[in-house]
Motif scaffolding. Structure first.
Motif, PDB file in Angstrom:
ATOM      1  N   UNK A   1       0.835  -1.207   0.000  1.00 54.30           N
ATOM      2  CA  UNK A   1       0.000   0.000   0.000  1.00 54.30           C
ATOM      3  C   UNK A   1       0.867   1.253   0.000  1.00 54.30           C
ATOM      4  N   UNK A   2       0.274   2.346  -0.442  1.00 59.18           N
ATOM      5  CA  UNK A   2       0.976   3.618  -0.474  1.00 59.18           C
ATOM      6  C   UNK A   2       1.296   4.056   0.950  1.00 59.18           C
ATOM      7  N   UNK A   3       2.563   4.294   1.234  1.00 58.71           N
ATOM      8  CA  UNK A   3       3.007   4.707   2.554  1.00 58.71           C
ATOM      9  C   UNK A   3       3.505   3.573   3.419  1.00 58.71           C
ATOM     10  N   UNK A   4       3.198   2.327   3.055  1.00 57.60           N
ATOM     11  CA  UNK A   4       3.671   1.167   3.804  1.00 57.60           C
ATOM     12  C   UNK A   4       5.019   0.761   3.220  1.00 57.60           C
ATOM     13  N   UNK A   5       6.094   1.030   3.955  1.00 59.07           N
ATOM     14  CA  UNK A   5       7.434   0.754   3.444  1.00 59.07           C
ATOM     15  C   UNK A   5       7.767  -0.724   3.483  1.00 59.07           C
ATOM     16  N   UNK A   6       7.234  -1.448   4.484  1.00 58.13           N
ATOM     17  CA  UNK A   6       7.541  -2.878   4.586  1.00 58.13           C
ATOM     18  C   UNK A   6       6.559  -3.521   5.539  1.00 58.13           C
ATOM     19  N   UNK A   7       6.220  -4.781   5.246  1.00 61.56           N
ATOM     20  CA  UNK A   7       5.452  -5.643   6.145  1.00 61.56           C
ATOM     21  C   UNK A   7       6.248  -6.937   6.257  1.00 61.56           C
ATOM     22  N   UNK A   8       6.976  -7.094   7.363  1.00 59.13           N
ATOM     23  CA  UNK A   8       7.921  -8.198   7.531  1.00 59.13           C
ATOM     24  C   UNK A   8       7.396  -9.197   8.548  1.00 59.13           C
ATOM     25  N   UNK A   9       7.550 -10.487   8.222  1.00 59.66           N
ATOM     26  CA  UNK A   9       7.173 -11.566   9.131  1.00 59.66           C
ATOM     27  C   UNK A   9       8.366 -12.435   9.512  1.00 59.66           C
ATOM     28  N   UNK A  10       9.334 -12.561   8.644  1.00 59.39           N
ATOM     29  CA  UNK A  10      10.506 -13.395   8.912  1.00 59.39           C
ATOM     30  C   UNK A  10      11.522 -12.618   9.734  1.00 59.39           C
ATOM     31  N   UNK A  11      12.389 -13.363  10.435  1.00 56.01           N
ATOM     32  CA  UNK A  11      13.373 -12.730  11.306  1.00 56.01           C
ATOM     33  C   UNK A  11      14.385 -11.922  10.504  1.00 56.01           C
ATOM     34  N   UNK A  12      14.855 -12.462   9.362  1.00 54.44           N
ATOM     35  CA  UNK A  12      15.858 -11.751   8.568  1.00 54.44           C
ATOM     36  C   UNK A  12      15.304 -10.430   8.035  1.00 54.44           C
TER      37      UNK A  12
END
Length: 525
Positions: free
Chosen positions: A317-328
């Motif tokens: 989405x616009x403005x969402x730089x990252x959505x991370x689930x993994x540790x790395x």
């Protein structure tokens, strides 16, 4: 022997009599309506005459002569004044109409037998706490008068106490939290469990006001709140605790609800937030609500330590730089956030030294939303990596000056795994779900002025912003739109708030259209 028929007047006389009675009743009602002013004036004249007789009988005999002379003088003056008799008659009729009006008796304010028993029982229960052997005239004593101790009281429709003003002796240690807690626990048990009570202690006047609080609204869905930049609505509270309301929409209904507003930015005293609660109490819902609000004015980095895919709707989405689930990926995003915080600080410092305004690339607020960092820390340790919470030290310490806000959500059982930097810099706290008074005080730093209940709806809890008061809180319903259990109304409310996609990805699909869309959305993240 043949039976002779009844006379005709006796066979149908009952119907005629009933009809005659109905006509007579209707005529009487009509006459009463027409003659009501005359009846009122007549009743008033009778009451005025009765009052005059009582006044005459109460007057001593030696004063009756002067009284008669005074009345006669007034009558003579009225008779000699132009239009005097007419004005006197009009005044007399007006006074008679006022005196003859139908007066509704005031409602009974005295408690009935059951209510008196409740008050007496509550008074007897308070005797051991509000009495002392050295008191020569105790306010509380076994078998004493409860009316002296309870200044005012109200009961609900079920006969239970809804409001009570209690006087207590000056030697009671109302400044000690343990003493207050004992009294509040006793009043909660004796006044009726299953309700929330607000306790207002007046140490100067030695008074305690106990009030039953109405349930907070649970039907408020996610929507665009009327707030200024830097203001985030955490939820809604009681009208008496805040001095502001927000206009909200609920279907076609419009209403004003008092919000709990958290202010961030350079002038904020509580720039970071910690959310905690049991699983299923709404911590992820509140984090999702904050994400949707922060996307209006800033950029968001989301780290889902639980890896459940609750934030898949925000991917790309616009403005969402990252959505991370993994540790790395989470560690990489947090490292970037730490470097971005340092870059913003350096750029702002150079601009101030040169006498220039802050550059445009550091004015946009940056939000770091971290859900369940303890689980992420365990995963990182299993991969031989360091604790990701160590990367939050720079954003937590310098985030207010750099325009970086950190929001962390964690469960009760994992609070011990939070780092010292997180505990020290997250001075805005939210506790959701059922919690004991000791838990609330240890997390919020102060006990609430209400009694927590055992069973609460999702999103229900308490909030405290810095050194402010502890407020009841109800989080707006912001569920995962990809969840099959989400209602269509709430799903549409969340989807309407999502920004447009700016990265390649599949189009939005509802669970009702394609099965297993939640798993697909997680794969997209």
């Amino acid at each position: 022997m043949a039976r002779r028929p009844l006379p005709r007047i006796l066979s149908n006389g009952t119907a005629q009599i009933a009809k005659s009675r109905e006509l007579a009743r209707t005529a009487a009602d009509s006459a009463t309506d027409v003659l009501h002013p005359l009846i009122t004036v007549t009743r008033g004249l009778r009451r005025l005459a009765a009052a005059g007789r009582r006044k005459w009988a109460a007057t001593p005999k030696d004063r009756r002569g002067p009284l008669l002379f005074l009345v006669a003088s007034v009558i003579l003056i009225v008779a000699l004044v132009p239009y005097g008799p007419l004005l006197a008659v009009i005044t007399l009729m007006a006074a008679a109409a006022w005196a003859g009006r139908e007066r509704t008796p005031p409602p009974a304010t005295d408690p009935d037998e059951a209510q008196t028993g409740r008050l007496q029982s509550l008074y007897e229960a308070l005797v051991p706490y509000f009495s002392a052997a050295e008191d020569p005239a105790p306010l509380y004593a076994h078998g004493g008068d409860w009316e002296k101790a309870f200044a005012s009281y109200d009961f609900d429709d079920e006969g239970r106490i809804s409001r009570l003003l209690i006087h207590y002796p000056a030697y009671f240690t109302d400044g000690e939290p343990d003493s207050r807690a004992r009294i509040e626990q006793l009043l909660h048990a004796k006044s009726g469990r299953g309700r929330e009570y607000h306790f207002d202690w007046d140490e100067e006047g030695n008074e305690l006001t106990v009030t039953v609080l109405a349930p907070l609204p649970t039907d408020i869905a996610a929507q665009r709140f009327v707030t200024a930049p830097g203001e985030t609505v955490l939820g809604f509270t009681d009208p008496a605790d805040v001095q502001r309301t927000l206009p909200l929409t609920h279907g076609e209904e419009r209403r004003d609800v008092p919000p709990v507003v958290w202010r961030t930015g350079a002038r904020s005293t509580e720039p970071h937030l910690l959310i905690t609660g049991e699983p299923g109490t709404g911590t992820t819902t509140l984090l999702r609500s904050i994400a949707l609000q922060s996307l209006q004015y800033g950029d968001v980095v989301i780290v889902d330590g639980g890896g459940t895919g609750e934030y898949a709707c925000l991917t790309g989405r616009d403005g969402v730089l990252a959505v991370e689930c993994a540790a790395a990926g989470a560690i990489g995003s947090l490292e970037w956030a730490a470097h971005e915080t340092e870059r913003r600080l350096i750029a702002a410092n150079r601009a101030r030294q040169a006498g220039h305004p802050a550059p445009d690339d550091i004015k946009n607020p940056l939000w770091i939303l971290l859900d369940r960092p303890s689980t992420l820390g365990h995963l990182a340790a299993a991969d031989g990596r360091g604790d990701p919470q160590a990367l939050l030290q720079i954003p937590l310490r310098h985030g207010r000056a750099a325009g970086v806000t950190v929001v962390i959500a964690e469960h009760f059982e994992n609070l011990d795994f939070l780092s010292e930097a997180v505990r020290q810099h997250t001075r805005a706290r939210v506790v959701l779900g059922a919690a004991s008074a000791a838990q609330l005080e240890s997390i919020l730093g102060a006990p609430p002025h209400t009694t927590p209940t055992r069973e609460v709806p999702p999103g229900r809890g308490y909030a405290r912003l810095g050194a402010g008061p502890v407020l009841r809180l109800q989080v707006p319903a912001t569920p995962d739109p990809y969840d099959d259990a989400t209602s269509e109304t709430h799903r549409r409310a969340v989807l309407d708030l999502l920004p447009e996609r700016t990265t390649p990805g599949d189009a939005e699909q509802l669970p009702s259209e394609v099965a297993g869309v939640a798993g697909v959305a997680v794969a997209e993240g």
